[in-house]
Write a protein that holds these residues in place. Structure first.
Motif, mmCIF file in Angstrom:
data_model
loop_
_atom_site.group_PDB
_atom_site.id
_atom_site.type_symbol
_atom_site.label_atom_id
_atom_site.label_comp_id
_atom_site.label_asym_id
_atom_site.label_seq_id
_atom_site.Cartn_x
_atom_site.Cartn_y
_atom_site.Cartn_z
ATOM 1 N N LEU A 231 0.858 -1.261 -0.149
ATOM 2 C CA LEU A 231 -0.026 -0.016 -0.111
ATOM 3 C C LEU A 231 0.945 1.345 0.063
ATOM 4 O O LEU A 231 0.610 2.205 -0.642
ATOM 5 C CB LEU A 231 -0.714 -0.094 1.201
ATOM 6 C CG LEU A 231 -2.273 -1.092 1.176
ATOM 7 C CD1 LEU A 231 -2.807 -1.023 2.671
ATOM 8 C CD2 LEU A 231 -3.040 -0.610 0.061
ATOM 9 N N GLN A 232 2.116 1.185 0.690
ATOM 10 C CA GLN A 232 2.779 2.392 0.856
ATOM 11 C C GLN A 232 3.615 2.762 -0.690
ATOM 12 O O GLN A 232 3.715 3.730 -1.175
ATOM 13 C CB GLN A 232 3.727 2.280 1.886
ATOM 14 C CG GLN A 232 5.005 3.455 1.883
ATOM 15 C CD GLN A 232 4.428 4.747 2.126
ATOM 16 O OE1 GLN A 232 3.375 4.881 3.169
ATOM 17 N NE2 GLN A 232 4.504 5.640 1.237
ATOM 18 N N ILE A 233 3.736 1.618 -1.421
ATOM 19 C CA ILE A 233 4.248 1.604 -2.786
ATOM 20 C C ILE A 233 3.382 2.547 -3.530
ATOM 21 O O ILE A 233 3.532 3.192 -4.388
ATOM 22 C CB ILE A 233 4.660 0.269 -3.169
ATOM 23 C CG1 ILE A 233 5.945 -0.389 -2.504
ATOM 24 C CG2 ILE A 233 4.865 0.398 -4.861
ATOM 25 C CD1 ILE A 233 6.410 -1.530 -2.887
ATOM 26 N N ALA A 234 2.100 2.096 -3.380
ATOM 27 C CA ALA A 234 0.712 2.730 -4.166
ATOM 28 C C ALA A 234 0.523 4.144 -3.679
ATOM 29 O O ALA A 234 -0.050 4.885 -4.451
ATOM 30 C CB ALA A 234 -0.356 2.032 -4.042
ATOM 31 N N LEU A 235 1.413 4.636 -2.719
ATOM 32 C CA LEU A 235 1.180 5.948 -2.124
ATOM 33 C C LEU A 235 2.469 6.711 -2.501
ATOM 34 O O LEU A 235 2.637 8.119 -2.706
ATOM 35 C CB LEU A 235 1.100 6.055 -0.663
ATOM 36 C CG LEU A 235 -0.465 5.479 -0.167
ATOM 37 C CD1 LEU A 235 -0.358 5.430 1.324
ATOM 38 C CD2 LEU A 235 -1.535 6.424 -0.899
ATOM 39 N N GLY A 236 3.876 6.226 -2.309
ATOM 40 C CA GLY A 236 4.800 6.867 -2.596
ATOM 41 C C GLY A 236 6.102 6.057 -2.276
ATOM 42 O O GLY A 236 6.454 5.546 -0.904
#
Length: 619
Positions: A231-236
């Motif tokens: 999920l963090q990869i999908a945010l930044g």
């Protein structure tokens, strides 16, 4: 206890959490209240063109989701080459879930909503970590969370960069790693106790009975960690990289005086972390492949020196109470990159607190992270007041390392934010402990006075907004549809990072046409090096030069031939000149390049070049 009484007890226990969350949310809304009051035409003036870019990201993501199109890439900008959305931090982690908001209320509402929830969520997530794993006092944890969510760098990025504001998952990742390590340590102690007991009784150990329970716990931890990282990869990804490096340094220093315990913890959690990594890869392999190997991908981006000036560490941020009184020399990269600006009072308080609590392992680790990443943020050579001293710094050896070479080095100071918050949280807890022992003890009052001395100047102010010009009726009313036949619209001059207004006009038209040029990051030439904006086309450069100089350039047969070649490259249907600086110069220049005069339609000058460019492939 009855169910109502159990529910009432939970509410009482959660009262502090509710109060803290309400305070954080109120402050976040206040900081962005200027934009909230004018979601129709308001614009965060210090964002440059970044707000336009992010609104376009959210709008095109919602458009692709609504039309069941691939969100990872688009041809709507930089036509006909397109844009790799994964390589542009489009934040699908919020853009996709908020698609209904974007479609119903517009991308500006989504933009300011993401920023507001980012400030609030980041503060509350760190508060949750501190209150559950670091200190007993909710007040102390709330002070630490407040600093994490509303530190100068966070407020600065709230002008334009949601990917550096929505950081709530990072403390949750840290919390998961901490609990995994603790669980491994508890299992190790239980195992030691069992072996001692069965050895004393001279009976075989029954450790195998715990294997199913242990495996289930490891799988649960792995899935949670893998999902959070995905999920963090999908945010930044850049904040995730900085966090991973700083957390590694923190853990290394934390276990430095007990290396055996650290090695045992590392070996114990390694299988769980590796399984989490596999889960993360399984969830993100397609987007990551598209980012690094898909159309319009690039390997790294040359952004030049982007280091902190030494003076920036001790000055007050521009959007703060201290900045209103004493703003000092402007040494920031720009208004959205005030990544340090902690102010000299905070450094004094943190240094004194770290010295007084140096015996605590967490304080030593946090202080090391603060110093190490602050030094990295100063870049390859030390700058003081815009003056290059020539003094070489550690970043000189790291600036060419893959992945690190794409990070703006000034952003490394953001790793110091939770580290400083940790020290402040522990100092507040210690002061409260002194107060419990003696209500007349002078130390708590001294500490609270020091906190006010350090933090009050950093209190954020409302981010300034302006009213942007309305979208030309040619785009807003749909007139553009009459002039587009499977080709692109070439705005004069084509949009670039310094002027990306055309992206908003395209979104307001409902994405009825693709744009030549734009504001994005993409490869240049065949080197796979990234750059901001499209490759320079001769005609685009000529028009931009004419606008900047306000002089009609010499237009000869070669320039006309090049203009025709560029229009064919862009597969242009129409050239459009909206209200802009030096528009008369631009109009007369294009008249000479095209060979016929412009027509005024719905607030813009236009040249229908379909007959000039010739037939094109509808695809």
């Amino acid at each position: 206890m009855s169910r109502p009484r159990r529910a009432a007890r939970r509410v009482r226990l959660a009262r502090a959490d509710l109060i803290v969350s309400a305070a954080y949310l109120s402050l976040a809304v206040l900081v962005l209240s200027g934009q909230w009051r004018h979601t129709d035409r308001g614009y965060l003036i210090k964002s440059g063109q970044d707000q336009t870019m992010w609104e376009w990201f959210f709008a095109v993501t919602a458009h692709n989701v609504a039309h069941l199109e691939n969100p990872l890439g688009t041809m709507l900008q930089n036509y006909p080459d397109g844009v790799n959305m994964m390589a542009n931090t489009a934040m699908f982690g919020v853009g996709v879930p908020l698609t209904p908001v974007t479609l119903l209320f517009g991308p500006t509402v989504t933009f300011v909503l993401v920023l507001t929830l980012g400030l609030f969520g980041t503060a509350f997530a760190w508060y949750w970590l501190f209150s559950r794993e670091l200190v007993a006092s909710k007040f102390a944890a709330a002070a630490g969370g407040l600093f994490c969510g509303f530190a100068p760098a966070m407020i600065s990025h709230a002008n334009a960069h949601p990917n550096f504001v929505v950081l709530a998952l990072l403390p949750l990742i840290a919390l998961q790693l901490i609990r995994m390590t603790r669980a491994c340590g508890a299992r190790h102690k239980r195992g030691e106790a069992e072996r001692s007991l069965w050895s004393a009784l001279r009976l075989p150990a029954l450790a195998p009975r715990t294997l199913p329970e242990r495996s289930a716990g490891q799988i649960r931890h792995s899935f949670t960690l893998g999902l959070l990282v995905a999920l963090q990869i999908a945010l930044g990804e850049e904040p995730l990289l900085i966090f991973a490096l700083s957390f590694g340094v923190f853990a290394l220093v934390y276990y430095l005086h007990t290396p055996r315990a650290g090695l045992r913890a590392l070996l114990a959690i390694t299988p769980t972390v590796l399984l989490a990594a596999l889960i993360t890869v399984a969830l993100t392999e397609i987007p990551l492949w598209w980012q690094f190997f898909g159309p319009q991908s690039y390997r790294s981006i040359d952004h030049g020196p982007m280091n902190n000036d030494l003076e920036a560490l001790f000055q007050f941020p521009s959007e703060s109470l201290g900045g209103l009184v004493s703003h000092g020399q402007n040494v920031a990269i720009n208004a959205t990159e005030e990544n340090s600006y902690f102010g000299w009072p905070l450094w004094i308080v943190v240094t004194v607190a770290a010295v007084l609590m140096w015996r605590e392992r967490a304080v030593r680790a946090a202080a090391t992270v603060t110093v190490a990443f602050t030094v990295l943020s100063l870049g390859a050579t030390l700058m003081i007041g815009h003056r290059n001293t020539g003094i070489a710094l550690p970043w000189q050896r790291l600036e060419n390392v893959p992945l690190l070479n794409s990070v703006l080095e000034s952003r490394f100071t953001m790793a110091a934010i939770p580290a400083i918050a940790l020290i402040l949280t522990l100092a507040t807890q210690r002061a409260l402990d002194y107060w419990k022992v003696s209500a007349t003890d002078w130390r708590p009052l001294a500490l609270f006075g020091a906190l006010a001395f350090a933090l009050l100047p950093l209190t954020p102010t409302i981010l300034p907004t302006v009213q942007r010009a309305p979208t030309p009726a040619f785009f807003a009313d749909g007139t553009v549809r009459r002039y587009v036949s499977h080709g692109s619209v070439v705005v004069t001059p084509p949009p670039t990072p310094p002027d990306a207004r055309a992206l908003r006009w395209q979104a307001d038209s409902g994405f009825e046409f693709p744009l030549a040029g734009g504001y994005f990051v993409g490869p240049t030439g065949t080197s796979k090096k990234g750059r901001y904006g499209p490759d320079d086309r001769p005609t685009a450069s000529l028009l931009l030069k004419a606008q900047q100089s306000n002089k009609i350039p010499v237009v000869d047969d070669a320039a006309r031939a090049q203009a025709l070649a560029d229009l064919r490259y862009w597969r242009a249907d129409v050239m459009v000149l909206p209200p802009t600086d030096n528009s008369d110069t631009l109009r007369l220049t294009v008249d000479q390049l095209i060979g016929f005069p412009a027509t005024y339609v719905d607030g813009v000058w236009l040249w229908d070049v379909r007959d000039l460019v010739g037939p094109r492939d509808p695809a």
